[in-house]
Design a protein around this motif. Structure first.
Motif, mmCIF file in Angstrom:
data_model
loop_
_atom_site.group_PDB
_atom_site.id
_atom_site.type_symbol
_atom_site.label_atom_id
_atom_site.label_comp_id
_atom_site.label_asym_id
_atom_site.label_seq_id
_atom_site.Cartn_x
_atom_site.Cartn_y
_atom_site.Cartn_z
ATOM 1 N N HIS A 1 -75.135 -14.374 139.188
ATOM 2 C CA HIS A 1 -76.039 -14.340 138.035
ATOM 3 C C HIS A 1 -77.354 -13.687 138.454
ATOM 4 N N PRO A 2 -77.946 -12.824 137.611
ATOM 5 C CA PRO A 2 -79.204 -12.158 137.992
ATOM 6 C C PRO A 2 -80.300 -13.123 138.415
ATOM 7 N N LEU A 3 -80.351 -14.292 137.819
ATOM 8 C CA LEU A 3 -81.402 -15.249 138.157
ATOM 9 C C LEU A 3 -81.129 -16.003 139.452
ATOM 10 N N ALA A 4 -79.976 -15.746 140.063
ATOM 11 C CA ALA A 4 -79.656 -16.363 141.355
ATOM 12 C C ALA A 4 -79.804 -15.377 142.501
ATOM 13 N N SER A 5 -80.191 -14.144 142.183
ATOM 14 C CA SER A 5 -80.185 -13.093 143.207
ATOM 15 C C SER A 5 -81.553 -12.766 143.778
ATOM 16 N N TRP A 6 -82.629 -13.122 143.083
ATOM 17 C CA TRP A 6 -83.973 -12.836 143.586
ATOM 18 C C TRP A 6 -84.977 -13.727 142.871
ATOM 19 N N ASP B 1 -79.112 -14.698 115.927
ATOM 20 C CA ASP B 1 -77.943 -15.189 116.647
ATOM 21 C C ASP B 1 -77.995 -14.792 118.119
ATOM 22 N N GLU B 2 -78.625 -13.649 118.420
ATOM 23 C CA GLU B 2 -78.788 -13.240 119.814
ATOM 24 C C GLU B 2 -79.765 -14.171 120.540
ATOM 25 N N ARG B 3 -80.850 -14.519 119.877
ATOM 26 C CA ARG B 3 -81.812 -15.458 120.460
ATOM 27 C C ARG B 3 -81.154 -16.800 120.761
ATOM 28 N N ALA B 4 -80.367 -17.298 119.788
ATOM 29 C CA ALA B 4 -79.702 -18.586 119.976
ATOM 30 C C ALA B 4 -78.740 -18.529 121.156
ATOM 31 N N HIS B 5 -77.975 -17.434 121.249
ATOM 32 C CA HIS B 5 -77.032 -17.257 122.357
ATOM 33 C C HIS B 5 -77.771 -17.194 123.683
ATOM 34 N N PHE B 6 -78.882 -16.477 123.717
ATOM 35 C CA PHE B 6 -79.675 -16.289 124.939
ATOM 36 C C PHE B 6 -80.098 -17.635 125.522
ATOM 37 N N PHE B 7 -80.679 -18.471 124.690
ATOM 38 C CA PHE B 7 -81.191 -19.743 125.191
ATOM 39 C C PHE B 7 -80.074 -20.749 125.454
ATOM 40 N N LYS B 8 -79.015 -20.691 124.685
ATOM 41 C CA LYS B 8 -77.877 -21.588 124.941
ATOM 42 C C LYS B 8 -77.262 -21.284 126.304
ATOM 43 N N HIS B 9 -77.154 -20.002 126.617
ATOM 44 C CA HIS B 9 -76.602 -19.603 127.911
ATOM 45 C C HIS B 9 -77.490 -20.096 129.057
ATOM 46 N N LEU B 10 -78.793 -19.905 128.935
ATOM 47 C CA LEU B 10 -79.710 -20.309 130.004
ATOM 48 C C LEU B 10 -79.664 -21.817 130.235
ATOM 49 N N SER C 1 -74.033 -10.618 126.944
ATOM 50 C CA SER C 1 -72.608 -10.302 127.072
ATOM 51 C C SER C 1 -71.814 -11.443 127.683
ATOM 52 N N ALA C 2 -72.511 -12.417 128.273
ATOM 53 C CA ALA C 2 -71.829 -13.572 128.876
ATOM 54 C C ALA C 2 -71.517 -14.611 127.813
ATOM 55 N N LYS C 3 -70.552 -15.447 128.093
ATOM 56 C CA LYS C 3 -70.272 -16.551 127.188
ATOM 57 C C LYS C 3 -71.452 -17.522 127.208
ATOM 58 N N ALA C 4 -71.754 -18.068 126.046
ATOM 59 C CA ALA C 4 -72.933 -18.932 125.942
ATOM 60 C C ALA C 4 -72.844 -20.116 126.889
ATOM 61 N N GLU C 5 -71.666 -20.692 127.045
ATOM 62 C CA GLU C 5 -71.516 -21.888 127.860
ATOM 63 C C GLU C 5 -70.649 -21.641 129.091
ATOM 64 N N ARG D 1 -81.100 -22.573 138.884
ATOM 65 C CA ARG D 1 -81.492 -23.713 138.049
ATOM 66 C C ARG D 1 -82.964 -23.613 137.655
ATOM 67 N N ARG D 2 -83.822 -23.335 138.625
ATOM 68 C CA ARG D 2 -85.259 -23.258 138.348
ATOM 69 C C ARG D 2 -85.584 -22.128 137.384
ATOM 70 N N GLN D 3 -85.037 -20.951 137.644
ATOM 71 C CA GLN D 3 -85.441 -19.783 136.858
ATOM 72 C C GLN D 3 -84.826 -19.790 135.465
ATOM 73 N N ALA D 4 -83.601 -20.285 135.336
ATOM 74 C CA ALA D 4 -83.005 -20.418 134.005
ATOM 75 C C ALA D 4 -83.777 -21.449 133.190
ATOM 76 N N HIS D 5 -84.166 -22.534 133.847
ATOM 77 C CA HIS D 5 -84.974 -23.571 133.207
ATOM 78 C C HIS D 5 -86.291 -22.983 132.706
ATOM 79 N N TYR D 6 -86.931 -22.160 133.538
ATOM 80 C CA TYR D 6 -88.239 -21.599 133.180
ATOM 81 C C TYR D 6 -88.128 -20.584 132.037
ATOM 82 N N VAL D 7 -87.177 -19.663 132.133
ATOM 83 C CA VAL D 7 -87.044 -18.637 131.086
ATOM 84 C C VAL D 7 -86.624 -19.274 129.768
#
Length: 352
Positions: free
Chosen positions: A91-96, A140-149, A80-84, A167-173
């Motif tokens: 952000h969920p990946l910044a909370s835990w 298109d959902e997959r592409a959006h997912f990874f572009k956002h991360l 649901s977030a903008k890709a860029e 940064r670490r967790q977005a990089h890893y996922v």
């Protein structure tokens, strides 16, 4: 996850819907994802959970169902977030600090590898109804997912602890994308973060990012990068403990959720036992494992730190796995030395 639980209980969709006193179409919507299960009220979900327990569902699978809702929330946030869009502090990946069960569930749609917590629970026959064999996203959902991360990893605030966690967790996922472009991006990000570390033998939030990056690249075939990380970034006692603490958290020996990566150096290693970690590492000690070198190193560090975890059966299993890998001679020279040290330690323990 609901489908897995249903099939483990031996119900068809029609039977399961009848037992739950709901329409079959509602159940089909939950299982296919057309009707998100997380959209129902908390009371309705608890009622469903209690019903599953009463029907005989395994508690470990109910725990996976709970975590699946968390994974759904995360995937939904990203889609649901903008890709860029700029990296957000909420952000969920910044909370835990995410865990292995959560990460396995998030990776499932991209790798098609069933989560480790579902071992023995996946049914390969007897399916009924319009239910996929694994979660799936549209191209298109997959592409959006990874572009956002990738965007939030690049834009995370490197002057904040939560920014470095993001940064670490977005990089890893993001590494669950198997495209060549992502592999190149991961390599470039790793080089950038390595330059950010002022001195490689000290722990910093960048150390944690580089650690995750080395593991990601190893999974994609770059074992030399992981070997380099072990040689240069695990030569300090503080970093050694940080590595062990992270493994213990990742595998559930540390039960309390952690809010940022500093727990790696703040947590005393005597707060977790190490038995589960030891058994896991022994099971992962084989030459074709892309993480074989870090498994060997972590086993060595754990045995040196806590030899008391070695009961007779575990010691025998460790000796067998270590001997086999040494005979195959496919790990790094450092790993070979550390495995030989484990063999020597086992002999001393046996004599004692």
């Amino acid at each position: 996850m609901l489908k897995v639980i249903r099939e483990c209980l031996g119900f068809t969709q029609e039977q399961f819907a009848e037992h739950l006193a709901i329409d079959t179409t509602t159940l089909q919507g939950w299982e296919s994802g057309r009707r998100p299960l997380m959209a129902i009220s908390t009371g309705a979900y608890l009622s469903l959970r209690h019903s599953l327990l009463r029907f005989g569902a395994q508690p470990r699978l109910l725990a996976q169902l709970d975590m699946a809702l968390e994974a759904d929330r995360f995937v939904g946030y990203v889609l649901s977030a903008k890709a860029e869009q700029p990296a957000a502090v909420d952000h969920p990946l910044a909370s835990w600090v995410i865990t292995r069960p959560f990460t396995d569930l998030v990776a499932w749609p991209f790798t098609t590898t069933a989560p480790s917590g579902l071992a023995g629970a996946i049914r390969t026959t007897g399916r009924r109804g319009p239910v996929a064999t694994a979660p799936a996203l549209l191209p298109d959902e997959r592409a959006h997912f990874f572009k956002h991360l990738k965007s939030v990893a690049e834009g995370a605030d490197v002057d904040r602890v939560d920014g470095m966690l993001l940064r670490r967790q977005a990089h890893y996922v993001a590494s669950f994308d198997d495209s060549d472009d992502t592999a190149d991006w991961l390599t470039a990000m790793q080089r950038t973060e390595e330059r950010r570390m002022s001195r490689g033998h000290e722990w910093t939030p960048s150390w944690a990012v580089v650690r995750s990056g080395a593991h990601s690249l190893a999974r994609l075939g770059d074992r030399e990068g992981l070997q380099h990380f072990i040689r240069t970034n695990l030569a300090d006692e503080v970093c050694e403990i940080a590595n062990l603490n992270y493994w213990a958290y990742w595998l559930g020996e540390i039960n309390e959720p952690q809010l940022n990566d500093t727990f790696m150096i703040e947590l005393k290693p005597d707060t977790w036992h190490g038995t589960e970690l030891l058994r896991h590492l022994i099971g992962k000690l084989y030459s074709t494992n892309p993480y074989a070198d870090v498994v060997a190193h972590t086993l060595w560090a754990l045995v040196m730190l806590r030899p008391s975890t070695l009961d007779p059966r575990t010691a025998d299993d460790l000796k067998e796995a270590t001997t086999r890998v040494l005979e195959e001679a496919t790990v790094s020279p450092q790993s070979q030395r550390e495995l030989e040290a484990i063999i020597y330690a086992l002999r001393m323990i046996h004599r004692g």
